[in-house]
Design an enzyme around this catalytic site. Sequence first.
Site, short mmCIF file in Angstrom:
data_model
loop_
_atom_site.label_atom_id
_atom_site.label_comp_id
_atom_site.label_asym_id
_atom_site.label_seq_id
_atom_site.Cartn_x
_atom_site.Cartn_y
_atom_site.Cartn_z
N ASP A 175 77.54 32.70 53.29
CA ASP A 175 77.61 34.05 53.84
C ASP A 175 78.27 34.07 55.22
O ASP A 175 78.75 35.10 55.68
CB ASP A 175 76.19 34.63 54.02
CG ASP A 175 75.51 34.84 52.68
OD1 ASP A 175 76.20 34.80 51.65
OD2 ASP A 175 74.28 35.05 52.68
N HIS A 190 74.72 23.77 63.01
CA HIS A 190 74.00 24.97 62.58
C HIS A 190 72.79 24.64 61.71
O HIS A 190 72.31 25.46 60.95
CB HIS A 190 74.95 25.95 61.90
CG HIS A 190 75.65 26.81 62.91
ND1 HIS A 190 76.27 26.29 64.01
CD2 HIS A 190 75.79 28.16 63.01
CE1 HIS A 190 76.77 27.27 64.74
NE2 HIS A 190 76.49 28.42 64.15
N GLU A 205 74.03 39.32 45.37
CA GLU A 205 72.94 38.87 46.25
C GLU A 205 71.89 39.97 46.26
O GLU A 205 71.94 40.93 45.48
CB GLU A 205 73.44 38.59 47.68
CG GLU A 205 74.20 37.27 47.81
CD GLU A 205 74.21 36.69 49.21
OE1 GLU A 205 73.51 37.23 50.09
OE2 GLU A 205 74.92 35.69 49.42
P1 FAD Z 1 75.40 20.34 60.93
O1 FAD Z 1 74.19 21.13 61.25
O2 FAD Z 1 76.25 19.92 62.06
O3 FAD Z 1 75.04 19.11 60.00
C1 FAD Z 1 74.16 19.26 58.90
C2 FAD Z 1 73.94 17.91 58.21
O4 FAD Z 1 75.15 17.49 57.60
C3 FAD Z 1 73.55 16.79 59.19
O5 FAD Z 1 72.68 15.90 58.55
C4 FAD Z 1 74.88 16.11 59.47
O6 FAD Z 1 74.71 14.76 59.84
C5 FAD Z 1 75.59 16.25 58.13
N1 FAD Z 1 77.05 16.34 58.29
C6 FAD Z 1 77.74 17.17 59.09
N2 FAD Z 1 79.06 16.96 58.92
C7 FAD Z 1 79.18 15.98 58.00
C8 FAD Z 1 80.29 15.30 57.41
N3 FAD Z 1 81.55 15.60 57.73
N4 FAD Z 1 80.03 14.35 56.50
C9 FAD Z 1 78.77 14.03 56.15
N5 FAD Z 1 77.69 14.60 56.70
C10 FAD Z 1 77.90 15.58 57.60
N6 FAD Z 1 74.09 27.73 54.05
C11 FAD Z 1 74.47 28.16 52.83
O7 FAD Z 1 74.52 27.39 51.89
N7 FAD Z 1 74.80 29.48 52.64
C12 FAD Z 1 74.82 30.37 53.65
O8 FAD Z 1 75.13 31.53 53.43
C13 FAD Z 1 74.46 29.93 54.95
N8 FAD Z 1 74.50 30.78 55.99
C14 FAD Z 1 74.17 30.33 57.23
C15 FAD Z 1 74.24 31.21 58.30
C16 FAD Z 1 73.92 30.79 59.57
C17 FAD Z 1 73.99 31.77 60.71
C18 FAD Z 1 73.47 29.46 59.77
C19 FAD Z 1 73.05 28.99 61.13
C20 FAD Z 1 73.39 28.57 58.71
C21 FAD Z 1 73.73 28.99 57.42
N9 FAD Z 1 73.69 28.14 56.33
C22 FAD Z 1 74.07 28.58 55.09
C23 FAD Z 1 73.18 26.76 56.45
C24 FAD Z 1 74.32 25.79 56.67
O9 FAD Z 1 75.10 25.65 55.50
C25 FAD Z 1 73.79 24.39 57.01
O10 FAD Z 1 72.92 24.45 58.11
C26 FAD Z 1 74.94 23.46 57.32
O11 FAD Z 1 74.46 22.16 57.46
C27 FAD Z 1 75.59 23.88 58.60
O12 FAD Z 1 76.83 23.24 58.74
P2 FAD Z 1 77.16 22.54 60.11
O13 FAD Z 1 78.61 22.26 60.05
O14 FAD Z 1 76.67 23.29 61.26
O15 FAD Z 1 76.32 21.19 59.89
#
Ligand code: FAD
Length: 526
Positions: free
Chosen positions: A155, A93, A271
């Site tokens: 969120d 994400h 918020e």
């Molecule tokens: P990925 O996109 O898969 O990875 C993100 C980064 O983390 C990459 O660099 C990856 O290599 C690294 N990573 C992933 N897993 C691990 C692991 N286990 N160990 C070490 N590194 C790792 N953020 C907020 O803070 N608050 C919010 O309310 C919020 N709302 C969101 C709503 C939506 C619809 C979306 C799309 C995003 C939102 N985000 C929010 C942002 C979100 O927290 C970050 O984009 C987060 O990185 C997404 O998590 P993911 O599991 O998809 O990570």
Amino acid sequence: MATKLLLLFAFCRLISIVGLTLNPTDLFRFGLNGQLTTGADNIKFASVDFGKLTSSEPLAVLHPSSASDIAKLLRLAHESASGFAVSARGHGHSINGQSQTSNGVVIQMTGSRNLNNRPVVSDNLMYVDVWGGELWIDVLKSTLKYGLAPKSWTDYLYLSVGGTLSNAGISGQAFNHGPQISNVHEMDVVTGRGDVLTCSMDQNPDLFHAVLGGLGQFGIITRARIALEPSPKMVRWIRVLYSNFSAFTHDQEYLISLHDQPQSQKFDYIEGFVIVDEGLINNWRSSFFSPNNPVKITSLGAGGNVLYCLEITKNYHEGADPEVIDQEVEALLEKLNYIPASMFTTDLPYVDFLDRVHTAELKLRSKGLWEVPHPWLNLFVPKSRIADFDKGVFKGILGNKTSGPILIYPMNKNKWDDRSSVVTPNEDVFYLVALLRSALDNGEETLTLKHLSDENRKIINFCKESNIEVKQYLPHYTTQKEWMDHYGDKWSQISRRKLEFDPRHILATGQRIFEPSFGSDPRSSW
Ligand code: FAD
């Protein structure tokens, strides 16, 4: 002696195999128990993210069955003659390809459910141990069985634990409990050297602080121990509107200043969002207002072009006296200066409140509006300059079209641990401003990806020219110079930590902070 000879043989074999060409199937010889695949569907899946702005194909995807699979892969990458990149992918994400890699292996952390990595709740010690690829929605479901829940949220709950802890993890509870990274007791981490280390404030503390907010640069989180609290049963969810920005921020700042008060004398979640003229108050983040009866800004007689919505909640537990809740809410609202006729309020189960964005996601998906490019911009803005930001951006650059929700809420810096790898503005209070845009190709110029990306650049330039010292949240830069500016005084610490925990720059190359110390395409350089 025999063991030593065997080890030497294994080591020479490793150098000879990985020193030639990268053939992902060679990795099987090293006893990876998880599923390593080069299948087209897996590669395609791992090469995109929510942002849909960039795409990079990995050579292979690993579905690990345990931390030791991850350790084996990372040791191999670290010890091999020429190296290769390894990126953990949580739920993908990210916006700008942060979990992608074009020259190595993506580890798909979510979806690898087996008996060894299910959440384990300690109800007497009030924590849960979870696999790094667990989604927060599943963490919640498992802790609720014990009447418990994590304290600090995002969120949206369909994000992985490792993914949000690599950034910070923020929502309206952060003013009170701090970000999610302030609510972790302990982690198991596989470093870029392939070592599996347990870390906490007391054990390997430098690794612990490095990984929290570390953008995946120092290790892969395979287990996190997350603090819990008794789960509230219900939530009183309130929204009130302001036309005056300084009244709005004054009230938000007042409410977050109550963080040290007893629970009965503060809200649990704070918020806010910005609504520009021509926009209806209903959008995907604010379906709270009745979709059958959309509210036009002008109908509130507020005058100006922009309105601000304060969003607050009061949690309550099973058996709470409704009259007491009313009184507590009333006492807090009395001190605020919102437009009197503008209050919307509803009571709903705590879980439905936490999972509110998923409801909106399902609606958008059904209209084909979820799988579109998302040129999001998230900024931490110092409190002292938030009024300048309002003038220059909300009432200036944005015009009267926004193409998505704009969140704005303040947080207390003392709830953030400065030893983590995150950088925030140097003031006691700073705001998150999140422009959560969706680009559409429907003929409207103001909704195109180009228009929105240009607007993001204008906002960043405006901040630079006006000396508003913002820090990007979920940062994205393309040069190391920009990263150095982003980290400021912390850069030397970040570089030192990188040298210690991932000296070959194997991890999370999609963040583009450190150049990998190996060829860009291991198929040719190995
Ligand atoms: P990925 O996109 O898969 O990875 C993100 C980064 O983390 C990459 O660099 C990856 O290599 C690294 N990573 C992933 N897993 C691990 C692991 N286990 N160990 C070490 N590194 C790792 N953020 C907020 O803070 N608050 C919010 O309310 C919020 N709302 C969101 C709503 C939506 C619809 C979306 C799309 C995003 C939102 N985000 C929010 C942002 C979100 O927290 C970050 O984009 C987060 O990185 C997404 O998590 P993911 O599991 O998809 O990570």
